[in-house]
Design a protein around this motif. Structure first.
Motif, PDB file in Angstrom:
ATOM      1  N   ALA A  40      33.975  38.176  24.211  1.00 50.52           N
ATOM      2  CA  ALA A  40      33.339  38.341  22.899  1.00 50.52           C
ATOM      3  C   ALA A  40      34.171  37.680  21.810  1.00 50.52           C
ATOM      4  O   ALA A  40      35.396  37.834  21.773  1.00 50.52           O
ATOM      5  CB  ALA A  40      33.166  39.825  22.587  1.00 50.52           C
ATOM      6  N   ASP A  45      32.907  37.549  18.138  1.00 55.39           N
ATOM      7  CA  ASP A  45      32.088  37.697  16.932  1.00 55.39           C
ATOM      8  C   ASP A  45      32.903  38.435  15.872  1.00 55.39           C
ATOM      9  O   ASP A  45      32.368  38.951  14.895  1.00 55.39           O
ATOM     10  CB  ASP A  45      30.804  38.489  17.243  1.00 55.39           C
ATOM     11  N   HIS A  46      34.216  38.446  16.088  1.00 56.38           N
ATOM     12  CA  HIS A  46      35.100  39.248  15.239  1.00 56.38           C
ATOM     13  C   HIS A  46      35.213  38.716  13.821  1.00 56.38           C
ATOM     14  O   HIS A  46      35.478  39.474  12.897  1.00 56.38           O
ATOM     15  CB  HIS A  46      36.483  39.333  15.886  1.00 56.38           C
ATOM     16  N   GLU A  60      32.426  40.610  12.335  1.00 51.35           N
ATOM     17  CA  GLU A  60      32.535  42.077  12.375  1.00 51.35           C
ATOM     18  C   GLU A  60      33.794  42.606  11.669  1.00 51.35           C
ATOM     19  O   GLU A  60      33.751  43.666  11.064  1.00 51.35           O
ATOM     20  CB  GLU A  60      32.546  42.561  13.834  1.00 51.35           C
ATOM     21  N   HIS A  61      34.899  41.865  11.809  1.00 55.22           N
ATOM     22  CA  HIS A  61      36.167  42.348  11.239  1.00 55.22           C
ATOM     23  C   HIS A  61      36.745  41.419  10.180  1.00 55.22           C
ATOM     24  O   HIS A  61      37.572  41.826   9.382  1.00 55.22           O
ATOM     25  CB  HIS A  61      37.223  42.506  12.347  1.00 55.22           C
ATOM     26  N   TRP A 116      25.219  46.581  22.906  1.00 53.07           N
ATOM     27  CA  TRP A 116      26.474  47.146  22.414  1.00 53.07           C
ATOM     28  C   TRP A 116      26.077  48.583  22.026  1.00 53.07           C
ATOM     29  O   TRP A 116      25.491  48.793  20.950  1.00 53.07           O
ATOM     30  CB  TRP A 116      26.950  46.392  21.193  1.00 53.07           C
ATOM     31  N   TYR A 168      26.815  51.808  20.734  1.00 53.44           N
ATOM     32  CA  TYR A 168      27.905  52.419  19.973  1.00 53.44           C
ATOM     33  C   TYR A 168      27.401  53.580  19.124  1.00 53.44           C
ATOM     34  O   TYR A 168      27.019  53.379  17.963  1.00 53.44           O
ATOM     35  CB  TYR A 168      28.542  51.375  19.038  1.00 53.44           C
ATOM     36  N   ARG A 216      27.508  56.086  16.468  1.00 51.95           N
ATOM     37  CA  ARG A 216      28.373  55.992  15.294  1.00 51.95           C
ATOM     38  C   ARG A 216      27.575  56.468  14.070  1.00 51.95           C
ATOM     39  O   ARG A 216      26.396  56.203  13.977  1.00 51.95           O
ATOM     40  CB  ARG A 216      28.757  54.516  15.105  1.00 51.95           C
ATOM     41  N   LYS A 273      27.236  48.047  26.961  1.00 53.27           N
ATOM     42  CA  LYS A 273      28.658  47.839  26.672  1.00 53.27           C
ATOM     43  C   LYS A 273      29.095  49.062  25.887  1.00 53.27           C
ATOM     44  O   LYS A 273      28.557  49.343  24.807  1.00 53.27           O
ATOM     45  CB  LYS A 273      28.787  46.576  25.825  1.00 53.27           C
ATOM     46  N   LYS A 278      32.473  51.963  24.833  1.00 56.49           N
ATOM     47  CA  LYS A 278      33.920  52.176  24.737  1.00 56.49           C
ATOM     48  C   LYS A 278      34.380  53.022  25.919  1.00 56.49           C
ATOM     49  O   LYS A 278      33.606  53.799  26.470  1.00 56.49           O
ATOM     50  CB  LYS A 278      34.236  52.877  23.426  1.00 56.49           C
ATOM     51  N   GLY A 302      36.534  46.090  25.150  1.00 60.24           N
ATOM     52  CA  GLY A 302      37.984  45.855  25.222  1.00 60.24           C
ATOM     53  C   GLY A 302      38.836  46.657  24.255  1.00 60.24           C
ATOM     54  O   GLY A 302      39.810  47.284  24.634  1.00 60.24           O
ATOM     55  N   GLY A 303      38.468  46.641  22.973  1.00 62.73           N
ATOM     56  CA  GLY A 303      39.262  47.349  21.962  1.00 62.73           C
ATOM     57  C   GLY A 303      40.444  46.538  21.473  1.00 62.73           C
ATOM     58  O   GLY A 303      40.633  45.381  21.869  1.00 62.73           O
ATOM     59  N   VAL A 336      35.083  41.811  26.410  1.00 61.94           N
ATOM     60  CA  VAL A 336      36.406  41.869  25.780  1.00 61.94           C
ATOM     61  C   VAL A 336      36.623  40.705  24.833  1.00 61.94           C
ATOM     62  O   VAL A 336      36.173  39.590  25.086  1.00 61.94           O
ATOM     63  CB  VAL A 336      37.500  41.870  26.886  1.00 61.94           C
ATOM     64  N   GLY A 337      37.302  40.990  23.742  1.00 63.27           N
ATOM     65  CA  GLY A 337      37.652  39.927  22.808  1.00 63.27           C
ATOM     66  C   GLY A 337      39.149  39.869  22.618  1.00 63.27           C
ATOM     67  O   GLY A 337      39.868  39.111  23.271  1.00 63.27           O
ATOM     68  N   ARG A 338      39.630  40.759  21.713  1.00 63.71           N
ATOM     69  CA  ARG A 338      41.017  40.687  21.278  1.00 63.71           C
ATOM     70  C   ARG A 338      42.035  40.765  22.408  1.00 63.71           C
ATOM     71  O   ARG A 338      43.069  40.098  22.364  1.00 63.71           O
ATOM     72  CB  ARG A 338      41.282  41.796  20.250  1.00 63.71           C
TER      73      ARG A 338
HETATM   74  P1  FBP Z   1      37.083  43.742  21.407  1.00 64.33           P
HETATM   75  O1  FBP Z   1      37.312  43.646  22.891  1.00 64.33           O
HETATM   76  O2  FBP Z   1      38.014  42.877  20.644  1.00 64.33           O
HETATM   77  O3  FBP Z   1      37.082  45.189  20.952  1.00 64.33           O
HETATM   78  O4  FBP Z   1      35.633  43.121  21.150  1.00 64.33           O
HETATM   79  C1  FBP Z   1      34.468  43.766  21.551  1.00 64.33           C
HETATM   80  C2  FBP Z   1      33.585  44.022  20.354  1.00 64.33           C
HETATM   81  O5  FBP Z   1      32.417  44.748  20.671  1.00 64.33           O
HETATM   82  C3  FBP Z   1      33.180  42.753  19.629  1.00 64.33           C
HETATM   83  O6  FBP Z   1      32.017  42.186  20.141  1.00 64.33           O
HETATM   84  C4  FBP Z   1      33.026  43.243  18.231  1.00 64.33           C
HETATM   85  O7  FBP Z   1      33.300  42.279  17.281  1.00 64.33           O
HETATM   86  C5  FBP Z   1      34.032  44.328  18.139  1.00 64.33           C
HETATM   87  O8  FBP Z   1      34.290  44.797  19.419  1.00 64.33           O
HETATM   88  C6  FBP Z   1      33.500  45.469  17.312  1.00 64.33           C
HETATM   89  O9  FBP Z   1      34.492  46.449  17.249  1.00 64.33           O
HETATM   90  P2  FBP Z   1      34.326  47.727  16.333  1.00 64.33           P
HETATM   91  O10 FBP Z   1      32.897  47.812  15.888  1.00 64.33           O
HETATM   92  O11 FBP Z   1      34.737  48.864  17.199  1.00 64.33           O
HETATM   93  O12 FBP Z   1      35.261  47.507  15.210  1.00 64.33           O
END
Ligand code: FBP
Length: 264
Positions: free
Chosen positions: A19, A21-22, A25-26, A144, A146, A148, A177, A179, A203-204, A229-231
């Motif tokens: 992944a 797309d950070h 998203e971040h 995804w 989640y 929340r 996908k 956590k 991934g986290g 997984v991304g980071r």
């Molecule tokens: P990571 O493995 O880096 O956590 O990436 C997975 C992912 O779902 C990305 O696609 C997305 O950008 C990010 O985590 C979102 O993380 P969160 O919403 O928990 O901040």
């Protein structure tokens, strides 16, 4: 859920989604320790590793960079996404249609659903439109999933993660996908709740090689089909080494110890 074992984003029943797309998203903050990774080509390069079954990116990155890699990577277009400047209840704007994702070469589509958010009803209805359109193109749908929102204090509680996988199954995802819920037992229950649908672990934030690989080992032993997984991959100095280890853990069911030792 439809059978997706023959899809390009699955290898031997398993999946490793890289992944990236950070930036949406971040924000660029996620690239501070690895500024060279702000160039999306570097992460596409990483995605050519055999362990990676697809790269998940937003539309703009797909348009700009996938054409140079279309022979070497499988494309998962993430259809919605929001910046972390958004301060409202969890929600995610639809930035790309399924039609356009298919036009630019997607092998699969991804969609975030925040169950429990005040926007849950709209997000489920959006997911319905995306899922039914994806079926017309035979594109697997990765959710995804989640939970929340203001009512949810702990989004990795075992019961919440099992609920997340079950929701994904019931509303038509092909892969959920989620956590990691903190233990192999809890992950096993989440996979059981998903029936035959595939579950991949999210991934986290970056941890040590051993901590990460052993969490993946625990998820795979519990029945997870792999990882999104991304980071934990591209924030590393040597993404190839961790991908070699993850390949052994996910596809060959090696232990984290054995997998990391083999990469030394
Ligand atoms: P990571 O493995 O880096 O956590 O990436 C997975 C992912 O779902 C990305 O696609 C997305 O950008 C990010 O985590 C979102 O993380 P969160 O919403 O928990 O901040």
């Amino acid at each position: 859920m439809i059978p997706i074992d023959d899809s390009p984003i699955v290898r031997d029943g398993k999946s490793l989604i890289l992944a990236m797309d950070h930036g949406l998203e971040h924000g660029p903050v996620d690239f501070e320790a690895v500024p060279e990774k702000l160039d999306p080509s570097t992460v596409f390069e990483t995605a050519t590793h055999d362990a990676v079954t697809s790269i998940a990116v937003q539309k703009g990155i797909a348009e700009g960079y996938y054409p140079s890699y279309e022979d070497d990577v499988n494309l998962l277009v993430k259809l919605n996404g929001t910046s972390n400047m958004w301060m409202g209840e969890p929600d995610s704007a639809i930035n790309c249609s399924v039609d356009y994702a298919a036009e630019i070469g997607a092998d699969a589509v991804g969609f975030t659903v925040y169950s429990g958010s005040n926007h849950e009803v709209e997000m489920y209805e959006e997911f319905r439109r995306v899922q039914e359109k994806a079926r017309e193109y035979d594109l697997p749908v990765v959710m995804w999933s989640y939970p929340r929102g203001q009512g949810l204090k702990n989004d990795t509680k075992p019961s919440t993660i099992s609920y997340a996988t079950r929701i994904a199954l019931e509303i038509g995802a092909d892969i959920a996908k989620v956590k990691y819920p903190g233990s192999s037992e809890a992950m096993e229950h989440a996979c059981t709740a998903a029936g035959d649908m595939k579950v991949v672990m999210s991934g986290g934030s970056k941890t040590s090689d051993y901590d990460f690989c052993s969490t993946v080992e625990s998820a795979v032993t519990a029945g997870a089909s792999g990882l999104a997984v991304g980071r934990n991959v591209w924030q590393r100095e040597n993404p190839t080494r961790i991908l070699d280890a993850l390949e052994a853990v996910i596809y060959e069911e090696a232990t984290a110890d054995a997998a990391l030792e083999a990469t030394e």
